[in-house]
Design a protein around this motif. Structure first.
Motif, mmCIF file in Angstrom:
data_model
loop_
_atom_site.group_PDB
_atom_site.id
_atom_site.type_symbol
_atom_site.label_atom_id
_atom_site.label_comp_id
_atom_site.label_asym_id
_atom_site.label_seq_id
_atom_site.Cartn_x
_atom_site.Cartn_y
_atom_site.Cartn_z
ATOM 1 N N HIS A 42 0.164 6.360 1.004
ATOM 2 C CA HIS A 42 -0.489 7.374 1.279
ATOM 3 C C HIS A 42 -0.672 7.357 2.429
ATOM 4 O O HIS A 42 -0.662 6.561 3.187
ATOM 5 N N ARG A 43 -0.758 8.293 2.731
ATOM 6 C CA ARG A 43 -1.653 8.829 3.577
ATOM 7 C C ARG A 43 -2.696 8.161 4.617
ATOM 8 O O ARG A 43 -3.033 7.830 5.615
ATOM 9 N N GLU A 45 -3.320 5.221 3.490
ATOM 10 C CA GLU A 45 -2.632 3.406 4.019
ATOM 11 C C GLU A 45 -2.084 2.869 4.893
ATOM 12 O O GLU A 45 -1.823 2.544 6.011
ATOM 13 N N THR A 128 -5.028 4.026 -10.596
ATOM 14 C CA THR A 128 -4.647 4.018 -9.422
ATOM 15 C C THR A 128 -5.142 4.282 -8.095
ATOM 16 O O THR A 128 -4.402 3.787 -7.794
ATOM 17 N N ILE A 132 -3.300 1.891 -4.405
ATOM 18 C CA ILE A 132 -3.301 2.631 -3.210
ATOM 19 C C ILE A 132 -4.005 1.390 -3.041
ATOM 20 O O ILE A 132 -5.221 1.084 -3.256
ATOM 21 N N SER A 134 -6.970 1.358 -0.837
ATOM 22 C CA SER A 134 -7.792 2.120 0.147
ATOM 23 C C SER A 134 -8.834 1.060 0.381
ATOM 24 O O SER A 134 -9.164 0.416 -0.595
ATOM 25 N N ASP A 368 -3.456 12.525 -5.167
ATOM 26 C CA ASP A 368 -3.585 11.305 -4.651
ATOM 27 C C ASP A 368 -1.990 10.725 -4.502
ATOM 28 O O ASP A 368 -0.800 10.202 -3.580
ATOM 29 N N GLN A 369 -0.876 11.382 -5.696
ATOM 30 C CA GLN A 369 0.635 10.791 -5.541
ATOM 31 C C GLN A 369 1.213 11.441 -5.474
ATOM 32 O O GLN A 369 2.401 11.633 -4.774
ATOM 33 N N GLU A 371 0.443 12.974 -1.837
ATOM 34 C CA GLU A 371 0.533 12.345 -0.624
ATOM 35 C C GLU A 371 1.228 10.953 -0.439
ATOM 36 O O GLU A 371 1.066 11.110 0.422
ATOM 37 N N MET A 372 1.937 10.564 -1.502
ATOM 38 C CA MET A 372 2.628 9.865 -1.084
ATOM 39 C C MET A 372 4.024 10.221 -0.905
ATOM 40 O O MET A 372 5.566 8.952 -0.906
ATOM 41 N N ASN A 464 2.314 19.095 -0.927
ATOM 42 C CA ASN A 464 0.681 18.857 -0.650
ATOM 43 C C ASN A 464 0.214 18.870 0.671
ATOM 44 O O ASN A 464 1.081 19.818 0.932
#
Length: 493
Positions: A42-43, A45, A128, A132, A134, A368-369, A371-372, A464
């Motif tokens: 993810h961004r 991460e 979720t 990730i 976070s 969120d998905q 952005e991965m 995205n």
């Protein structure tokens, strides 16, 4: 002061149903680990890994704990998505165990403990966060364990427990400052509950507060010496989520973020905590939840901020069902809870092929998905622009793009003005010549001689933040990098 009632003794509680509880937590852990390498990082991460490589007591947008965890994963297994996502999977499994223990602390036997574990572990927001890494993932774990320790402290009338609460709070504040709101809510809840109000005068409670402040102090000093950037960022978030629409969305997400079926269970649990006499010592946690909802609703915050306060409500509801329903009824309830959440899991976990996911409704439910997906394609596009132009550095509009180039490897140094990256620049004076810009809409005012050389395409039609973003080559900044770095820098969520 003479207290009218006495705390529950440990021997009065039912045993912990460890086989069932560990099976539920282990099943979630296995699922999360098994899916951990699908899609990509993810961004956020990517940003945490970058921050972990530049460890400090604070950053403009978060305290240091999550970047420290990302640093550990990066050192132990560089470039491994399994290692990067493992702390989150372990945190989610721990939340499931703690939720079941909370049900037991409320008097729940095997049925209530397992039902609580299922309701918590299948919740969309929990899976979720379990996938990730976070600040919210770690923050949720701290909320759940703090609520559990507070419940034990109050129900057993064991004021020394406040020292552990203080320790957990202090460490939690090094991850996310929201845990301070939880403690304020709990204090208000205790003040509203005469049967436990004497805890507010306990020297152990004050010692716990002092311990929390002492642990938090290095991050507080960092914020103070850097102009309190997190307050500025919080104000931006509040402005973004102000108004009637975002507040209605807050209420809607509050009801569905675990699952719509689970909402009925935790609302029932909330009512039980407020009304059932035998649960009076747990009542401050119900008041705390209501205080938090009101505060976050009024201040324009996000619904997932309160997710760590929900498992105790699920536990109270499960205990109520166990008292009223047969074992078969509890099994049916568990199945319904699981199915009610499972339909939304593709929005929370990488269950679908990337192209199928992009064409579905799920990205609208949870971005969120999305952005991965697509980072290797972005890096490849930028590498080609660097090679074709002879650029000596890259400047990105946001920290996700910069983090991706660092994670996957860039042939030239990478800089950004976004949040923490702003403090890690500007480029050194000797780094001049052509520069590749990523993610900027048009040529920024601080750059000269810009021309478009391509766009980012993830190749799977996933919409995205990076998809369709511009890649430009510019001759350089207007003057030196030091002259324009204030224009490059920006702080936003």
């Amino acid at each position: 002061m003479v207290v009218a009632d006495v705390g529950r003794r440990r021997g009065e509680l039912p045993p912990v149903s460890w086989p069932w509880v560990l099976a539920a937590a282990g099943g979630l852990l296995a699922l999360l680990v098994g899916l951990s390498s699908r899609y990509g990082p993810h961004r956020d991460e990517l940003y945490f890994v970058a921050a972990g490589r530049r460890l400090a007591w604070g950053y403009p947008d978060q305290p240091p704990l999550t970047p420290l965890i990302a640093r550990a994963a990066d050192v132990l297994a560089p470039g491994s998505l399994v290692a990067l996502h493992l702390p989150s999977a372990l945190a989610a499994a721990a939340v499931v165990v703690l939720a079941a223990l909370t049900a037991r602390e409320l008097g729940g036997r095997t049925g209530a403990q397992l039902l609580t574990a299922v309701a918590t572990g299948t919740g969309v927001v929990v899976v979720t966060l379990g996938h990730i890494l976070s600040t919210t993932t770690i923050d949720t774990l701290f909320w759940v364990v703090i609520v559990y320790v507070v419940l034990r402290t109050l129900s057993r009338d064991a004021p020394r427990g406040w020292l552990l609460v203080g320790l957990l709070t202090g460490v939690g504040l090094l991850d996310k400052h929201l845990v301070a709101f939880l403690l304020v809510g709990i204090v208000v809840g205790i003040a509203l509950t005469p049967q436990v109000r004497h805890h507010l005068l306990s020297p152990w409670a004050w010692a716990g507060a002092g311990l929390a402040l002492l642990i938090w102090l290095p991050n507080l000093l960092w914020q103070a010496t850097n102009g309190w950037p997190q307050l500025e960022l919080a104000a931006d978030i509040r402005d973004e989520y102000s108004g009637l629409g975002p507040r209605l969305e807050f209420v809607g997400l509050l009801l569905v973020q675990v699952s719509p079926v689970a909402a009925a269970l935790w609302i029932y649990g909330l009512v039980r905590l407020l009304r059932v006499p035998s649960l009076v010592r747990a009542r401050p946690l119900a008041w705390a939840f209501l205080v938090l909802v009101v505060v976050f609703l009024v201040t324009g915050s996000k619904a997932y901020y309160v997710v760590g306060a929900v498992p105790v409500l699920l536990a109270a509801g499960a205990c109520g069902l166990e008292e009223r329903w047969s074992r078969r009824g509890l099994v049916v309830a568990g199945v319904v809870l699981g199915l009610g959440a499972f339909v939304a899991w593709p929005a929370a976990l990488p269950l679908l092929p990337e192209r199928t996911f992009g064409a579905s409704v799920y990205p609208e439910l949870n971005d969120d998905q999305a952005e991965m997906i697509g980072w290797p394609a972005l890096v490849s596009t930028v590498d080609r622009a660097v090679a074709d132009s002879g650029a000596r550095l890259v400047v990105t509009q946001n920290y996700g793009e910069a983090g991706a180039l660092e994670w996957y490897g860039s042939d030239v140094p990478v800089f950004s003005g976004h949040n923490g990256y702003a403090a890690w620049g500007p480029p050194p004076p000797g780094l001049t010549g052509p520069v590749v810009l990523v993610g900027y809409e048009g040529a920024p005012a601080w750059a000269v001689g810009c021309r478009s050389v391509g766009v980012v395409d993830n190749g799977v039609d996933v919409d995205n933040e990076e998809q369709g973003g511009a890649v430009q080559v510019c001759d350089g900044p207007r003057g030196s990098w030091a002259d324009v770095w204030d224009e490059v820098s920006h702080l936003d969520a």
